[in-house]
Design a protein around this motif. Sequence first.
Motif, PDB file in Angstrom:
ATOM      1  N   PHE A 131       8.113  -0.533   6.268  1.00  0.00           N
ATOM      2  CA  PHE A 131       7.604   0.831   6.183  1.00  0.00           C
ATOM      3  C   PHE A 131       8.708   1.681   5.591  1.00  0.00           C
ATOM      4  O   PHE A 131       9.845   1.653   6.062  1.00  0.00           O
ATOM      5  CB  PHE A 131       7.221   1.360   7.568  1.00  0.00           C
ATOM      6  N   GLU A 132       8.382   2.439   4.560  1.00  0.00           N
ATOM      7  CA  GLU A 132       9.397   3.240   3.878  1.00  0.00           C
ATOM      8  C   GLU A 132       8.812   4.601   3.521  1.00  0.00           C
ATOM      9  O   GLU A 132       7.680   4.690   3.046  1.00  0.00           O
ATOM     10  CB  GLU A 132       9.818   2.503   2.604  1.00  0.00           C
ATOM     11  N   VAL A 177       0.852  -1.190   0.000  1.00  0.00           N
ATOM     12  CA  VAL A 177       0.000   0.000   0.000  1.00  0.00           C
ATOM     13  C   VAL A 177       0.887   1.240   0.000  1.00  0.00           C
ATOM     14  O   VAL A 177       1.865   1.310   0.741  1.00  0.00           O
ATOM     15  CB  VAL A 177      -0.915   0.033   1.244  1.00  0.00           C
ATOM     16  N   GLU A 178       0.540   2.192  -0.842  1.00  0.00           N
ATOM     17  CA  GLU A 178       1.187   3.498  -0.813  1.00  0.00           C
ATOM     18  C   GLU A 178       0.185   4.463  -0.192  1.00  0.00           C
ATOM     19  O   GLU A 178      -0.969   4.520  -0.614  1.00  0.00           O
ATOM     20  CB  GLU A 178       1.542   3.951  -2.218  1.00  0.00           C
ATOM     21  N   VAL A 179       0.625   5.188   0.837  1.00  0.00           N
ATOM     22  CA  VAL A 179      -0.260   6.092   1.561  1.00  0.00           C
ATOM     23  C   VAL A 179       0.239   7.515   1.401  1.00  0.00           C
ATOM     24  O   VAL A 179       1.411   7.799   1.651  1.00  0.00           O
ATOM     25  CB  VAL A 179      -0.323   5.730   3.062  1.00  0.00           C
ATOM     26  N   LEU A 180      -0.644   8.392   0.975  1.00  0.00           N
ATOM     27  CA  LEU A 180      -0.372   9.825   0.944  1.00  0.00           C
ATOM     28  C   LEU A 180      -0.989  10.394   2.213  1.00  0.00           C
ATOM     29  O   LEU A 180      -2.197  10.262   2.429  1.00  0.00           O
ATOM     30  CB  LEU A 180      -1.014  10.475  -0.276  1.00  0.00           C
ATOM     31  N   ALA A 181      -0.174  10.970   3.083  1.00  0.00           N
ATOM     32  CA  ALA A 181      -0.672  11.488   4.357  1.00  0.00           C
ATOM     33  C   ALA A 181       0.123  12.718   4.750  1.00  0.00           C
ATOM     34  O   ALA A 181       1.355  12.697   4.730  1.00  0.00           O
ATOM     35  CB  ALA A 181      -0.549  10.421   5.437  1.00  0.00           C
ATOM     36  N   ASP A 182      -0.581  13.794   5.107  1.00  0.00           N
ATOM     37  CA  ASP A 182       0.105  15.027   5.467  1.00  0.00           C
ATOM     38  C   ASP A 182      -0.005  15.398   6.944  1.00  0.00           C
ATOM     39  O   ASP A 182       0.526  16.423   7.357  1.00  0.00           O
ATOM     40  CB  ASP A 182      -0.359  16.181   4.580  1.00  0.00           C
ATOM     41  N   ALA A 185       1.215  11.077  11.261  1.00  0.00           N
ATOM     42  CA  ALA A 185       0.950   9.903  10.422  1.00  0.00           C
ATOM     43  C   ALA A 185       2.134   8.954  10.254  1.00  0.00           C
ATOM     44  O   ALA A 185       1.934   7.737  10.351  1.00  0.00           O
ATOM     45  CB  ALA A 185       0.413  10.331   9.061  1.00  0.00           C
ATOM     46  N   PRO A 186       3.350   9.417  10.002  1.00  0.00           N
ATOM     47  CA  PRO A 186       4.434   8.448   9.808  1.00  0.00           C
ATOM     48  C   PRO A 186       4.600   7.473  10.968  1.00  0.00           C
ATOM     49  O   PRO A 186       4.759   6.269  10.751  1.00  0.00           O
ATOM     50  CB  PRO A 186       5.681   9.326   9.633  1.00  0.00           C
ATOM     51  N   VAL A 235       4.599  10.758   1.457  1.00  0.00           N
ATOM     52  CA  VAL A 235       4.331   9.540   0.679  1.00  0.00           C
ATOM     53  C   VAL A 235       5.039   8.373   1.355  1.00  0.00           C
ATOM     54  O   VAL A 235       6.266   8.393   1.511  1.00  0.00           O
ATOM     55  CB  VAL A 235       4.814   9.659  -0.786  1.00  0.00           C
ATOM     56  N   PHE A 236       4.267   7.352   1.730  1.00  0.00           N
ATOM     57  CA  PHE A 236       4.792   6.213   2.483  1.00  0.00           C
ATOM     58  C   PHE A 236       4.386   4.922   1.813  1.00  0.00           C
ATOM     59  O   PHE A 236       3.285   4.804   1.282  1.00  0.00           O
ATOM     60  CB  PHE A 236       4.258   6.257   3.924  1.00  0.00           C
ATOM     61  N   ARG A 237       5.284   3.935   1.847  1.00  0.00           N
ATOM     62  CA  ARG A 237       5.001   2.633   1.255  1.00  0.00           C
ATOM     63  C   ARG A 237       5.084   1.574   2.357  1.00  0.00           C
ATOM     64  O   ARG A 237       6.063   1.500   3.085  1.00  0.00           O
ATOM     65  CB  ARG A 237       5.986   2.321   0.143  1.00  0.00           C
TER      66      ARG A 237
END
Length: 65
Positions: free
Chosen positions: A53-54, A29-34, A38-39, A60-62
């Motif tokens: 987790f990257e 899953v790629e997550v866009l979170a601002d 969130a990270p 932008v997190f994968r």
Amino acid sequence: MIRLDTRGMRCPWPALRLARTLREGASAVEVLADDPVAPGELAAVAAARGLSFETMAPHVFRIGN
């Protein structure tokens, strides 16, 4: 790969959306979170499931195998 756009959502919503997507069978899953929190929340969900987790770019997190 599934992409979740959770920009504008405050935690815990990005983490909850990620957890639901993983429960539904997604393996990457790629997550866009601002949200600045969130990270850490996303990393915790990934760790609880034994997934990587990257950070790919700012906000932008994968998560995946």
